[in-house]
Design a protein around this motif. Structure first.
Motif, PDB file in Angstrom:
ATOM      1  N   ALA A  40       0.838  -1.204   0.000  1.00 27.86           N
ATOM      2  CA  ALA A  40       0.000   0.000   0.000  1.00 27.86           C
ATOM      3  C   ALA A  40       0.873   1.254   0.000  1.00 27.86           C
ATOM      4  O   ALA A  40       0.582   2.222  -0.702  1.00 27.86           O
ATOM      5  N   THR A  41       1.961   1.232   0.760  1.00 24.96           N
ATOM      6  CA  THR A  41       2.889   2.356   0.778  1.00 24.96           C
ATOM      7  C   THR A  41       3.573   2.512  -0.571  1.00 24.96           C
ATOM      8  O   THR A  41       3.736   3.626  -1.071  1.00 24.96           O
ATOM      9  N   PHE A  42       3.946   1.409  -1.180  1.00 19.94           N
ATOM     10  CA  PHE A  42       4.584   1.443  -2.498  1.00 19.94           C
ATOM     11  C   PHE A  42       3.642   2.039  -3.551  1.00 19.94           C
ATOM     12  O   PHE A  42       4.092   2.748  -4.455  1.00 19.94           O
ATOM     13  N   LEU A  43       2.360   1.765  -3.429  1.00 19.83           N
ATOM     14  CA  LEU A  43       1.390   2.335  -4.372  1.00 19.83           C
ATOM     15  C   LEU A  43       1.429   3.859  -4.335  1.00 19.83           C
ATOM     16  O   LEU A  43       1.349   4.515  -5.375  1.00 19.83           O
ATOM     17  N   PHE A  44       1.586   4.424  -3.142  1.00 21.02           N
ATOM     18  CA  PHE A  44       1.698   5.877  -3.033  1.00 21.02           C
ATOM     19  C   PHE A  44       2.999   6.382  -3.649  1.00 21.02           C
ATOM     20  O   PHE A  44       3.048   7.486  -4.177  1.00 21.02           O
ATOM     21  N   THR A  45       4.038   5.566  -3.578  1.00 24.32           N
ATOM     22  CA  THR A  45       5.299   5.938  -4.218  1.00 24.32           C
ATOM     23  C   THR A  45       5.090   6.085  -5.717  1.00 24.32           C
ATOM     24  O   THR A  45       5.556   7.053  -6.333  1.00 24.32           O
ATOM     25  N   LEU A  46       4.375   5.167  -6.320  1.00 28.75           N
ATOM     26  CA  LEU A  46       4.093   5.249  -7.756  1.00 28.75           C
ATOM     27  C   LEU A  46       3.212   6.459  -8.074  1.00 28.75           C
ATOM     28  O   LEU A  46       3.450   7.165  -9.054  1.00 28.75           O
ATOM     29  N   TYR A  47       2.217   6.683  -7.252  1.00 28.27           N
ATOM     30  CA  TYR A  47       1.311   7.823  -7.411  1.00 28.27           C
ATOM     31  C   TYR A  47       2.102   9.130  -7.388  1.00 28.27           C
ATOM     32  O   TYR A  47       1.965   9.976  -8.272  1.00 28.27           O
ATOM     33  N   PHE A  48       2.960   9.273  -6.393  1.00 26.27           N
ATOM     34  CA  PHE A  48       3.736  10.507  -6.274  1.00 26.27           C
ATOM     35  C   PHE A  48       4.853  10.585  -7.314  1.00 26.27           C
ATOM     36  O   PHE A  48       5.289  11.678  -7.664  1.00 26.27           O
ATOM     37  N   LEU A  49       5.293   9.458  -7.824  1.00 27.24           N
ATOM     38  CA  LEU A  49       6.297   9.474  -8.892  1.00 27.24           C
ATOM     39  C   LEU A  49       5.713  10.106 -10.154  1.00 27.24           C
ATOM     40  O   LEU A  49       6.334  10.993 -10.750  1.00 27.24           O
ATOM     41  N   THR A  50       4.520   9.690 -10.551  1.00 28.88           N
ATOM     42  CA  THR A  50       3.922  10.298 -11.749  1.00 28.88           C
ATOM     43  C   THR A  50       3.552  11.754 -11.477  1.00 28.88           C
ATOM     44  O   THR A  50       3.618  12.583 -12.383  1.00 28.88           O
ATOM     45  N   SER A  51       3.194  12.056 -10.239  1.00 26.57           N
ATOM     46  CA  SER A  51       2.930  13.450  -9.873  1.00 26.57           C
ATOM     47  C   SER A  51       4.187  14.290 -10.048  1.00 26.57           C
ATOM     48  O   SER A  51       4.148  15.371 -10.635  1.00 26.57           O
ATOM     49  N   PHE A  52       5.299  13.788  -9.560  1.00 28.50           N
ATOM     50  CA  PHE A  52       6.569  14.507  -9.665  1.00 28.50           C
ATOM     51  C   PHE A  52       6.990  14.675 -11.129  1.00 28.50           C
ATOM     52  O   PHE A  52       7.423  15.757 -11.538  1.00 28.50           O
ATOM     53  N   ILE A  53       6.843  13.623 -11.908  1.00 36.36           N
ATOM     54  CA  ILE A  53       7.210  13.708 -13.326  1.00 36.36           C
ATOM     55  C   ILE A  53       6.354  14.762 -14.029  1.00 36.36           C
ATOM     56  O   ILE A  53       6.855  15.564 -14.822  1.00 36.36           O
ATOM     57  N   GLY A  54       5.052  14.785 -13.732  1.00 32.11           N
ATOM     58  CA  GLY A  54       4.168  15.800 -14.315  1.00 32.11           C
ATOM     59  C   GLY A  54       4.600  17.208 -13.946  1.00 32.11           C
ATOM     60  O   GLY A  54       4.679  18.095 -14.795  1.00 32.11           O
ATOM     61  N   ARG A  55       4.924  17.432 -12.672  1.00 30.71           N
ATOM     62  CA  ARG A  55       5.370  18.764 -12.249  1.00 30.71           C
ATOM     63  C   ARG A  55       6.704  19.129 -12.872  1.00 30.71           C
ATOM     64  O   ARG A  55       6.926  20.284 -13.244  1.00 30.71           O
ATOM     65  N   ALA A  56       7.595  18.164 -12.983  1.00 31.21           N
ATOM     66  CA  ALA A  56       8.904  18.438 -13.579  1.00 31.21           C
ATOM     67  C   ALA A  56       8.741  18.850 -15.038  1.00 31.21           C
ATOM     68  O   ALA A  56       9.353  19.832 -15.486  1.00 31.21           O
ATOM     69  N   LEU A  57       7.915  18.132 -15.781  1.00 33.02           N
ATOM     70  CA  LEU A  57       7.679  18.477 -17.181  1.00 33.02           C
ATOM     71  C   LEU A  57       7.005  19.843 -17.301  1.00 33.02           C
ATOM     72  O   LEU A  57       7.334  20.627 -18.186  1.00 33.02           O
ATOM     73  N   PHE A  58       6.072  20.126 -16.419  1.00 34.06           N
ATOM     74  CA  PHE A  58       5.391  21.424 -16.418  1.00 34.06           C
ATOM     75  C   PHE A  58       6.390  22.549 -16.149  1.00 34.06           C
ATOM     76  O   PHE A  58       6.318  23.606 -16.756  1.00 34.06           O
ATOM     77  N   THR A  59       7.320  22.295 -15.237  1.00 34.72           N
ATOM     78  CA  THR A  59       8.335  23.294 -14.899  1.00 34.72           C
ATOM     79  C   THR A  59       9.278  23.542 -16.070  1.00 34.72           C
ATOM     80  O   THR A  59       9.659  24.682 -16.339  1.00 34.72           O
ATOM     81  N   LEU A  60       9.628  22.483 -16.771  1.00 35.45           N
ATOM     82  CA  LEU A  60      10.543  22.623 -17.902  1.00 35.45           C
ATOM     83  C   LEU A  60       9.898  23.375 -19.058  1.00 35.45           C
ATOM     84  O   LEU A  60      10.574  24.112 -19.774  1.00 35.45           O
ATOM     85  N   ARG A  61       8.599  23.185 -19.222  1.00 33.42           N
ATOM     86  CA  ARG A  61       7.912  23.849 -20.328  1.00 33.42           C
ATOM     87  C   ARG A  61       6.473  24.143 -19.928  1.00 33.42           C
ATOM     88  O   ARG A  61       5.586  23.303 -20.099  1.00 33.42           O
ATOM     89  N   ALA A  62       6.268  25.326 -19.385  1.00 30.65           N
ATOM     90  CA  ALA A  62       4.906  25.732 -19.014  1.00 30.65           C
ATOM     91  C   ALA A  62       4.076  25.912 -20.278  1.00 30.65           C
ATOM     92  O   ALA A  62       4.545  26.506 -21.254  1.00 30.65           O
ATOM     93  N   PRO A  63       2.858  25.403 -20.293  1.00 30.26           N
ATOM     94  CA  PRO A  63       2.039  25.485 -21.499  1.00 30.26           C
ATOM     95  C   PRO A  63       1.520  26.901 -21.740  1.00 30.26           C
ATOM     96  O   PRO A  63       1.289  27.657 -20.807  1.00 30.26           O
ATOM     97  N   SER A  64       1.342  27.229 -23.006  1.00 28.17           N
ATOM     98  CA  SER A  64       0.767  28.534 -23.338  1.00 28.17           C
ATOM     99  C   SER A  64      -0.747  28.514 -23.121  1.00 28.17           C
ATOM    100  O   SER A  64      -1.342  29.516 -22.775  1.00 28.17           O
ATOM    101  N   ASN A  65      -1.367  27.368 -23.325  1.00 28.41           N
ATOM    102  CA  ASN A  65      -2.805  27.242 -23.168  1.00 28.41           C
ATOM    103  C   ASN A  65      -3.103  26.378 -21.937  1.00 28.41           C
ATOM    104  O   ASN A  65      -3.123  25.153 -22.018  1.00 28.41           O
ATOM    105  N   VAL A  66      -3.337  27.027 -20.812  1.00 29.96           N
ATOM    106  CA  VAL A  66      -3.566  26.309 -19.560  1.00 29.96           C
ATOM    107  C   VAL A  66      -4.915  25.591 -19.588  1.00 29.96           C
ATOM    108  O   VAL A  66      -5.093  24.568 -18.927  1.00 29.96           O
ATOM    109  N   PHE A  67      -5.860  26.094 -20.383  1.00 29.66           N
ATOM    110  CA  PHE A  67      -7.167  25.433 -20.469  1.00 29.66           C
ATOM    111  C   PHE A  67      -7.014  23.990 -20.965  1.00 29.66           C
ATOM    112  O   PHE A  67      -7.729  23.106 -20.499  1.00 29.66           O
TER     113      PHE A  67
END
Length: 174
Positions: free
Chosen positions: A28-55
């Motif tokens: 169950a703890t490992f499942l949260f690790t995976l959840y937060f891993l994709t969360s972190f990857i999403g934020r990292a990609l967003f930080t590297l290239r913020a979208p022009s169209n946030v909608f």
């Protein structure tokens, strides 16, 4: 739209894995690790290239939230549940930064501090009250059906957001 499911997943996600899929506490703890891993990857990609169209990011977040929550609802084994958490991690990672971009783009400098304060206050309030409310709902209908309820809540909030967005655009074009 997303803080409500996030608060629910934080409180009940591990219990769901243990209760319905007989996962161990370490799994169950490992499942949260995976959840937060994709969360972190999403934020990292967003930080590297913020979208022009946030909608578009909002549409992506809603679509992934609905898919992930519904997949969690219909999951009949831990593998499907893992996939749902991997999917749900993406909007978890993208929602906060995209909200900050919206605040930055839509408020004047002198208004931005107040807007950020209100936004943070609302998120903290939701993070505190949602688990209490969802605890009552879980007691009534169970965790599995609560995922379905959250799917519907996300769709309703997005519909309200979309209607408000159209009203604003109509006023601007008038």
């Amino acid at each position: 739209m997303y803080d409500i499911p996030f608060a629910f997943i934080e409180v009940f996600g591990g219990i769901y894995a243990i209760e319905y899929f007989h996962a161990s506490y370490s799994m169950a703890t490992f499942l949260f690790t995976l959840y937060f891993l994709t969360s972190f990857i999403g934020r990292a990609l967003f930080t590297l290239r913020a979208p022009s169209n946030v909608f578009r990011i909002i549409l992506l977040n809603v679509a992934l939230s609905v898919i992930g929550l519904f997949l969690a609802f219909i999951s009949f084994n831990v593998i499907l549940y893992v996939i749902s958490l991997l999917i749900l991690g993406i909007p978890h990672g993208l929602t906060y930064p995209s909200s900050l971009v919206i605040i930055r783009r839509n408020f004047k400098d002198e208004e931005r501090s107040a807007a950020n304060s209100y936004f943070t206050g609302i998120l903290m309030g939701l993070g505190g009250i949602v688990p209490i409310i969802m605890g009552g709902i879980v007691s009534l209908i169970g965790i599995r059906l609560s995922f379905l309820v959250l799917t519907i809540v996300v769709i309703v909030f997005f519909s309200l957001f979309f209607i408000k967005q159209r009203e604003i655009k109509n006023k601007e074009s008038s």
